[in-house]
Design an enzyme around this catalytic site. Structure first.
Site, mmCIF file in Angstrom:
data_model
loop_
_atom_site.group_PDB
_atom_site.id
_atom_site.type_symbol
_atom_site.label_atom_id
_atom_site.label_comp_id
_atom_site.label_asym_id
_atom_site.label_seq_id
_atom_site.Cartn_x
_atom_site.Cartn_y
_atom_site.Cartn_z
ATOM 1 N N ARG A 147 11.755 16.798 11.883
ATOM 2 C CA ARG A 147 11.121 16.442 13.147
ATOM 3 C C ARG A 147 11.110 14.928 13.281
ATOM 4 O O ARG A 147 10.828 14.216 12.312
ATOM 5 C CB ARG A 147 9.686 16.985 13.168
ATOM 6 N N TYR A 159 0.421 9.785 18.591
ATOM 7 C CA TYR A 159 0.502 10.998 17.778
ATOM 8 C C TYR A 159 1.800 11.043 16.959
ATOM 9 O O TYR A 159 2.871 10.747 17.485
ATOM 10 C CB TYR A 159 0.427 12.259 18.670
ATOM 11 N N ASP A 220 8.151 16.809 19.028
ATOM 12 C CA ASP A 220 6.888 17.360 19.544
ATOM 13 C C ASP A 220 6.360 16.446 20.643
ATOM 14 O O ASP A 220 6.019 15.282 20.384
ATOM 15 C CB ASP A 220 5.883 17.439 18.373
ATOM 16 N N HIS A 222 3.654 17.195 22.269
ATOM 17 C CA HIS A 222 2.208 17.324 22.064
ATOM 18 C C HIS A 222 1.414 17.450 23.366
ATOM 19 O O HIS A 222 0.382 16.787 23.533
ATOM 20 C CB HIS A 222 1.704 16.156 21.197
ATOM 21 N N GLU A 246 8.976 20.698 21.401
ATOM 22 C CA GLU A 246 7.722 21.436 21.215
ATOM 23 C C GLU A 246 6.638 20.974 22.178
ATOM 24 O O GLU A 246 6.539 19.779 22.478
ATOM 25 C CB GLU A 246 7.271 21.210 19.764
ATOM 26 N N GLU A 272 0.916 26.287 19.114
ATOM 27 C CA GLU A 272 0.001 25.989 18.005
ATOM 28 C C GLU A 272 -1.460 26.061 18.441
ATOM 29 O O GLU A 272 -2.335 26.285 17.616
ATOM 30 C CB GLU A 272 0.329 24.638 17.353
ATOM 31 N N ARG A 293 4.933 29.165 18.067
ATOM 32 C CA ARG A 293 4.452 28.134 17.148
ATOM 33 C C ARG A 293 3.094 28.444 16.511
ATOM 34 O O ARG A 293 2.488 27.581 15.859
ATOM 35 C CB ARG A 293 4.332 26.807 17.917
ATOM 36 N N GLU A 349 7.434 25.145 9.560
ATOM 37 C CA GLU A 349 6.982 23.754 9.418
ATOM 38 C C GLU A 349 6.372 23.581 8.025
ATOM 39 O O GLU A 349 5.585 24.411 7.587
ATOM 40 C CB GLU A 349 5.935 23.444 10.496
ATOM 41 N N TRP A 412 -3.850 14.365 24.295
ATOM 42 C CA TRP A 412 -3.402 13.740 23.045
ATOM 43 C C TRP A 412 -2.358 14.640 22.400
ATOM 44 O O TRP A 412 -1.424 14.324 21.867
ATOM 45 C CB TRP A 412 -4.581 13.589 22.083
HETATM 46 O O1 KDG Z 1 -4.790 19.587 14.116
HETATM 47 C C1 KDG Z 1 -3.788 19.185 14.977
HETATM 48 C C2 KDG Z 1 -2.453 19.337 14.295
HETATM 49 O O2 KDG Z 1 -2.348 20.615 13.754
HETATM 50 C C3 KDG Z 1 -1.300 19.109 15.228
HETATM 51 O O3 KDG Z 1 -1.445 17.860 15.846
HETATM 52 C C4 KDG Z 1 -0.007 19.178 14.433
HETATM 53 O O4 KDG Z 1 1.249 19.241 16.468
HETATM 54 C C5 KDG Z 1 1.184 19.422 15.280
HETATM 55 C C6 KDG Z 1 2.377 19.959 14.611
HETATM 56 O O5 KDG Z 1 3.311 20.297 15.318
HETATM 57 O O6 KDG Z 1 2.369 20.056 13.392
HETATM 58 MG MG MG Z 2 2.836 20.410 17.328
#
Ligand code: KDG
Ligand code: MG
Length: 412
Positions: A147, A159, A220, A222, A246, A272, A293, A349, A412
């Site tokens: 990644r 992030y 990602d 995010h 992602e 996630e 995810r 992951e 975020w």
């Molecule tokens: O707790 C937040 C994380 O799990 C997250 O920010 C991790 O986005 C993430 C990832 O893809 O691993």
């Molecule tokens: Mg993620």
């Protein structure tokens, strides 16, 4: 196999973890991960106050019945706290069943569908030289998929970039893989979507130029983009052949992916922060995603994530089970057993935990040639050293949050 003891164990070796430990009258113990990053104690309360009293005296073999009892019986369904608590019970019951049968959990799920699980790691850098070093270091550690997260000129910290902690309690500690920082209040980061969209395609062009066309690359976003911004990003990354993009848009509105899908063939992954099959229903049926995810830990355990992945399989959608460091070694082990057994495995992951965490949770998985395997010990194959765990009491920690230049709070 009657449950006669249930303990909720909180430990903070390198970060906070919440573990449910079930014991039975025939002397077996099972573990389940209930860690919800930055909101850990909410799950501790849910489990200790409302679930543990219901578990004592139950037949530990009745996994499906216990799942339905905790889910439907609460009336207040879904949500990350509820589903993490149910996940911990479910995972601990699978661990117990494996130990009772003398078999690793993946055998109970149908047996191995492959010899090992392709895993991706997290390379990051504030600029290209730092990012390239990080990619090289990951390849040396054996990762076959990586990644890519990068700093954006003009933004202080964002992030996904390894950084040195500045907040008082942990000043100077390098957080390679852990966004939740130990402190009384969350850290503020800054964000500028236009700057990000301008910068990222050039980074991928440079990474492909340096490391060639073969290496699977992931990214990602995010949850920070609008649908039209995400569509533009997906399109601009097409020449660099991503394994996936992602969390392109916020998870609350999964339908947003329809617009993204209309404009790009970059594969999409999301989930996630989803916690049930109902969050996925529409986007799986309409084939708006390519990878699921969810973590075992946040999606009702092995039982429920298996249900989601079986549904996804009908549409050629694969697994990309969440595995950052906030998933404990117990949650990771559950992911590995599930990933080894299902047919529609995509990628796992994998971020390494710190040495203190590995001393608290003794694991039996293997990592060879870029592939993970959960090992063949009965159950999940993880032991919790309670004395070691007791050395590290809970420490308050929060995930950061974003503000735009004008002070507006942003995703975020
Ligand atoms: O707790 C937040 C994380 O799990 C997250 O920010 C991790 O986005 C993430 C990832 O893809 O691993
Ligand atoms: Mg993620």
């Amino acid at each position: 196999m009657i449950i006669d003891r249930a303990e909720v164990i909180v430990t903070s070796p390198d970060r906070n973890f919440v573990t449910l430990k079930l014991s039975t009258d025939d002397g077996l113990t099972g573990l389940g991960d209930a860690t919800l990053n930055g909101r850990e104690l909410a799950v501790v309360g849910y489990l200790s106050d409302h679930v543990v009293p219901l578990l004592i005296g139950r037949d530990a073999h009745r996994i499906e019945d216990t799942w339905q009892f905790l889910y439907r019986g609460a009336y207040w369904r879904r949500g990350p706290v509820t589903m993490a608590a149910i996940a911990a019970v479910d995972t601990a019951l699978w661990d117990l069943k494996g130990k009772a049968a003398g078999l690793p959990v993946y055998q109970l799920l149908g047996g191995a569908s492959r010899t090992g699980l392709l895993a991706y790691g997290h390379a990051s850098g504030r600029d290209l030289p730092e990012l390239f070093d990080s990619v090289r270091a990951h390849r040396e550690q054996g990762y076959r998929a990586i990644r890519i997260q990068t700093g954006v000129p003009g933004l202080r910290s964002i992030y996904g970039i390894a950084s040195n902690v500045t907040v008082e309690a942990n000043a100077g500690v390098r957080y390679d893989h852990e966004p939740a920082q130990r402190s009384a209040r969350p850290q503020e980061e800054d964000w500028d979507t236009r700057a990000y969209l301008r910068h990222v395609p050039g980074v991928f062009e440079a990474v492909r130029g340096e490391f060639g066309p073969e290496l699977p690359l992931l990214h990602d976003a995010h949850h920070r983009l609008t649908p039209i911004q995400a569509a533009r990003l997906g399109k601009s990354l097409e020449p660099y052949d991503l394994f996936w993009l992602e969390d392109a848009t916020p998870a609350e509105n999964p339908e947003a992916l329809r617009l993204v899908r209309q404009h790009t063939v970059t594969p999409l992954a999301i989930g996630e922060v989803f916690n049930s099959v109902w969050d996925y229903q529409q986007i799986i049926r309409e084939q708006l995603i390519d990878y699921v995810r969810s973590a075992v830990t946040h999606t009702g355990g092995i039982t429920h994530l298996r249900r989601i992945l079986d549904y996804a399989a009908q549409y050629q959608i694969k697994s990309g089970i969440h595995g950052p460091t906030d998933i404990s070694p117990v949650g990771m082990a559950a992911a590995l057993h599930l990933g080894l057994a299902i047919h529609n495995f995509g990628i796992q992951e994998y971020m390494k935990h710190g040495t203190r965490t590995d001393e608290v949770f003794r694991q039996s998985f293997t990592w060879r040639d870029g592939l993970l395997h959960p090992g063949d010990r009965p159950g999940l194959g993880v032991d919790l050293d309670v004395d070691e765990a007791g050395k590290y009491p809970y420490v308050r920690a929060y995930l950061p949050y974003n503000r735009l230049a004008d002070g507006t709070v942003h995703d975020w």
